[in-house]
Design an enzyme around this catalytic site. Structure first.
Site, PDB file in Angstrom:
ATOM      1  N   LYS A 169       9.782 -37.830  13.329  1.00 15.19           N
ATOM      2  CA  LYS A 169      10.957 -36.949  13.362  1.00 15.19           C
ATOM      3  C   LYS A 169      11.915 -37.385  14.474  1.00 15.19           C
ATOM      4  CE  LYS A 169       8.072 -33.742  14.115  1.00 15.19           C
ATOM      5  NZ  LYS A 169       7.324 -32.516  14.428  1.00 15.19           N
ATOM      6  N   THR A 221      16.521 -24.297  19.162  1.00 13.13           N
ATOM      7  CA  THR A 221      15.723 -25.238  18.355  1.00 13.13           C
ATOM      8  C   THR A 221      14.222 -25.003  18.559  1.00 13.13           C
ATOM      9  OG1 THR A 221      15.875 -26.831  20.157  1.00 13.13           O
ATOM     10  CG2 THR A 221      17.446 -27.095  18.328  1.00 13.13           C
ATOM     11  N   GLY A 244      10.728 -24.243  17.671  1.00 18.62           N
ATOM     12  CA  GLY A 244       9.955 -24.163  16.426  1.00 18.62           C
ATOM     13  C   GLY A 244      10.401 -25.096  15.317  1.00 18.62           C
ATOM     14  N   THR A 245      11.296 -26.024  15.620  1.00 19.14           N
ATOM     15  CA  THR A 245      11.775 -26.937  14.559  1.00 19.14           C
ATOM     16  C   THR A 245      10.631 -27.747  13.947  1.00 19.14           C
ATOM     17  OG1 THR A 245      12.324 -28.553  16.262  1.00 19.14           O
ATOM     18  CG2 THR A 245      14.151 -27.263  15.392  1.00 19.14           C
ATOM     19  N   GLY A 246       9.786 -28.303  14.827  1.00 21.63           N
ATOM     20  CA  GLY A 246       8.720 -29.191  14.359  1.00 21.63           C
ATOM     21  C   GLY A 246       7.686 -28.439  13.528  1.00 21.63           C
ATOM     22  N   CYS A 247       7.270 -27.276  14.031  1.00 19.30           N
ATOM     23  CA  CYS A 247       6.268 -26.471  13.307  1.00 19.30           C
ATOM     24  C   CYS A 247       6.808 -26.085  11.939  1.00 19.30           C
ATOM     25  CB  CYS A 247       5.951 -25.187  14.080  1.00 19.30           C
ATOM     26  SG  CYS A 247       5.377 -25.475  15.753  1.00 19.30           S
TER      27      CYS A 247
HETATM   28  N1  LIG Z   1      19.628 -30.516  16.617  1.00 19.52           N
HETATM   29  C1  LIG Z   1      19.150 -30.765  15.399  1.00 19.52           C
HETATM   30  N2  LIG Z   1      19.979 -30.789  14.327  1.00 19.52           N
HETATM   31  C2  LIG Z   1      19.511 -31.040  13.084  1.00 19.52           C
HETATM   32  N3  LIG Z   1      18.206 -31.269  12.821  1.00 19.52           N
HETATM   33  C3  LIG Z   1      17.325 -31.265  13.837  1.00 19.52           C
HETATM   34  C4  LIG Z   1      17.742 -31.015  15.193  1.00 19.52           C
HETATM   35  N4  LIG Z   1      16.634 -31.040  16.001  1.00 19.52           N
HETATM   36  C5  LIG Z   1      15.599 -31.290  15.200  1.00 19.52           C
HETATM   37  N5  LIG Z   1      15.985 -31.442  13.906  1.00 19.52           N
HETATM   38  C6  LIG Z   1      15.114 -31.641  12.739  1.00 19.52           C
HETATM   39  O1  LIG Z   1      14.036 -30.725  12.895  1.00 19.52           O
HETATM   40  C7  LIG Z   1      12.794 -31.313  12.529  1.00 19.52           C
HETATM   41  C8  LIG Z   1      11.858 -31.313  13.743  1.00 19.52           C
HETATM   42  O2  LIG Z   1      12.254 -32.355  14.605  1.00 19.52           O
HETATM   43  P1  LIG Z   1      11.896 -32.456  16.136  1.00 19.52           P
HETATM   44  O3  LIG Z   1      11.975 -33.889  16.488  1.00 19.52           O
HETATM   45  O4  LIG Z   1      12.744 -31.495  16.891  1.00 19.52           O
HETATM   46  O5  LIG Z   1      10.401 -31.924  16.154  1.00 19.52           O
HETATM   47  P2  LIG Z   1       9.520 -31.379  17.341  1.00 19.52           P
HETATM   48  O6  LIG Z   1       9.929 -31.991  18.634  1.00 19.52           O
HETATM   49  O7  LIG Z   1       8.121 -31.584  16.901  1.00 19.52           O
HETATM   50  O8  LIG Z   1       9.849 -29.840  17.387  1.00 19.52           O
HETATM   51  P3  LIG Z   1       9.120 -28.700  18.309  1.00 19.52           P
HETATM   52  O9  LIG Z   1      10.144 -28.239  19.265  1.00 19.52           O
HETATM   53  O10 LIG Z   1       8.797 -27.606  17.372  1.00 19.52           O
HETATM   54  O11 LIG Z   1       7.930 -29.304  18.965  1.00 19.52           O
HETATM   55  C9  LIG Z   1      13.138 -32.706  12.008  1.00 19.52           C
HETATM   56  O12 LIG Z   1      13.267 -32.655  10.610  1.00 19.52           O
HETATM   57  C10 LIG Z   1      14.473 -33.032  12.667  1.00 19.52           C
HETATM   58  O13 LIG Z   1      15.238 -33.918  11.899  1.00 19.52           O
HETATM   59  C1  LIG Z   2       1.684 -22.359  19.777  1.00 24.31           C
HETATM   60  C2  LIG Z   2       2.711 -23.432  19.729  1.00 24.31           C
HETATM   61  N1  LIG Z   2       2.532 -24.454  18.868  1.00 24.31           N
HETATM   62  C3  LIG Z   2       3.450 -25.444  18.813  1.00 24.31           C
HETATM   63  C4  LIG Z   2       4.554 -25.432  19.630  1.00 24.31           C
HETATM   64  C5  LIG Z   2       5.547 -26.594  19.552  1.00 24.31           C
HETATM   65  O1  LIG Z   2       6.806 -26.258  19.523  1.00 24.31           O
HETATM   66  C6  LIG Z   2       4.721 -24.334  20.500  1.00 24.31           C
HETATM   67  N2  LIG Z   2       5.801 -24.230  21.335  1.00 24.31           N
HETATM   68  N3  LIG Z   2       3.777 -23.364  20.538  1.00 24.31           N
END
Ligand SMILES: Nc1ncnc2c1ncn2[C@@H]1O[C@H](COP(=O)(O)OP(=O)(O)OP(=O)(O)O)[C@@H](O)[C@H]1O
Ligand SMILES: Cc1ncc(CO)c(N)n1
Length: 273
Positions: free
Chosen positions: A179, A211, A213-216
């Site tokens: 990602k 942003t 929770g984007t990854g989850c």
């Molecule tokens: N500012 C943004 N604008 C558009 N899409 C985004 C943005 N930030 C993240 N994404 C999208 O959100 C999804 C998660 O990406 P990201 O790299 O942020 O994951 P992460 O770091 O695991 O997130 P988390 O904060 O939950 O750990 C991907 O599909 C990415 O393309």
């Molecule tokens: C519990 C939990 N899982 C995953 C993430 C990653 O964003 C978070 N902030 N908290």
């Protein structure tokens, strides 16, 4: 007499985020939005809000194993997603139960650090992640720092990102999605690799602090789509649309990094019709 409805089921094995934006809460909300019956096995409880993580309290190992057994002896998930797994010992145990029950469509989101910098996985757990989880994964969805930690490669550009994807694929997942949220470009690109072709899912960067929770949410959306039997190509494409809409319509709660909007996709579809 009520009517019984057959549904697809998805399970998340992850940590709880008391603030409701990430972890188990993000996963179950996302499953619900996709019309999938959501189930959860908790690895840890985090005391968390939009400003950061104030505490991490693991569920005792036998409690984790009992939850997995309770699900496995009664409810067969059509897809499983893992998020925060807390430690190497917990990873080994979760992998053991996934194999024991023959669960497939496994989405491994190798959560390591929360956005504010709090650690959600012990450093000793990296080897366990590689040894036990990745060989079982249908898809692994690291962000850039997680891909770097797992491969030992510094991802400075496209060439390095492709190399990291190849290394992760060789660790045993059928698909790799790296990602791109942590890169700084005007467009956000997620790299998808199936051992054969590299392809990119690209959309406009949303300039927002909300942003959390984007990854989850993205990986839960992939799991929901796989539970329906969608192909990986369609699953990741729809998950990307879902997260883009959720970020574009972020929720204004708390004083820090607010959560994405899990119901935005459904609301917007309704408004258009
Ligand atoms: N500012 C943004 N604008 C558009 N899409 C985004 C943005 N930030 C993240 N994404 C999208 O959100 C999804 C998660 O990406 P990201 O790299 O942020 O994951 P992460 O770091 O695991 O997130 P988390 O904060 O939950 O750990 C991907 O599909 C990415 O393309
Ligand atoms: C519990 C939990 N899982 C995953 C993430 C990653 O964003 C978070 N902030 N908290």
């Amino acid at each position: 007499m009520g009517q019984l409805i057959k549904v697809c089921k998805a399970l998340t094995v992850a940590g709880s985020d008391s603030g409701g934006g990430a972890g188990i809460q993000a996963d179950v909300k996302t499953f619900q939005e996709f019309g999938v019956y959501g189930m959860s096995v908790l690895t840890a409880v985090t005391a968390q809000n939009t400003t950061g993580v104030q505490g991490v309290y693991p569920v005792p190992l036998d409690g984790l194993e009992q939850q997995l057994t309770s699900i496995g002896s009664d409810l067969k998930p059509d897809a499983v997603k893992t998020g925060m797994l807390f430690s190497g010992e917990y990873i080994e145990s979760v992998a053991f139960f996934i194999k024991k029950f023959g669960w497939s469509n496994l989405v491994v989101d190798p959560v390591m650090v929360a956005k504010g910098g709090a650690s959600l996985l012990g450093e000793e757990a990296l080897e366990a992640m590689k040894m036990y989880m990745l060989p079982l994964a249908k898809v692994i969805t690291p962000n850039i720092p997680e891909a770097e930690a797992l491969t030992g490669i510094e991802i400075t550009g496209d060439e390095a990102r492709h190399e990291a994807a190849r290394i992760l694929f060789n660790m045993g997942a059928d698909y790799v999605v790296i990602k791109g949220g942590h890169m700084e470009d005007e467009f956000v690109s997620d790299l998808v690799y199936n051992g054969n072709e590299m392809c990119e899912l690209i959309d406009k960067r949303v300039y927002t602090k909300n942003t959390h929770g984007t990854g989850c949410t993205f990986s839960a959306a992939v799991a929901a789509e796989l539970a329906y039997g969608k192909t990986m190509e369609n699953a990741v494409r729809n998950a990307k649309k879902f997260i883009q809409t959720a970020i574009e319509h972020g929720i204004d709660v708390g004083s820090g990094h607010g959560p994405v909007n899990h119901f935005a996709y459904r609301r917007i579809l309704h408004e258009q019709h």
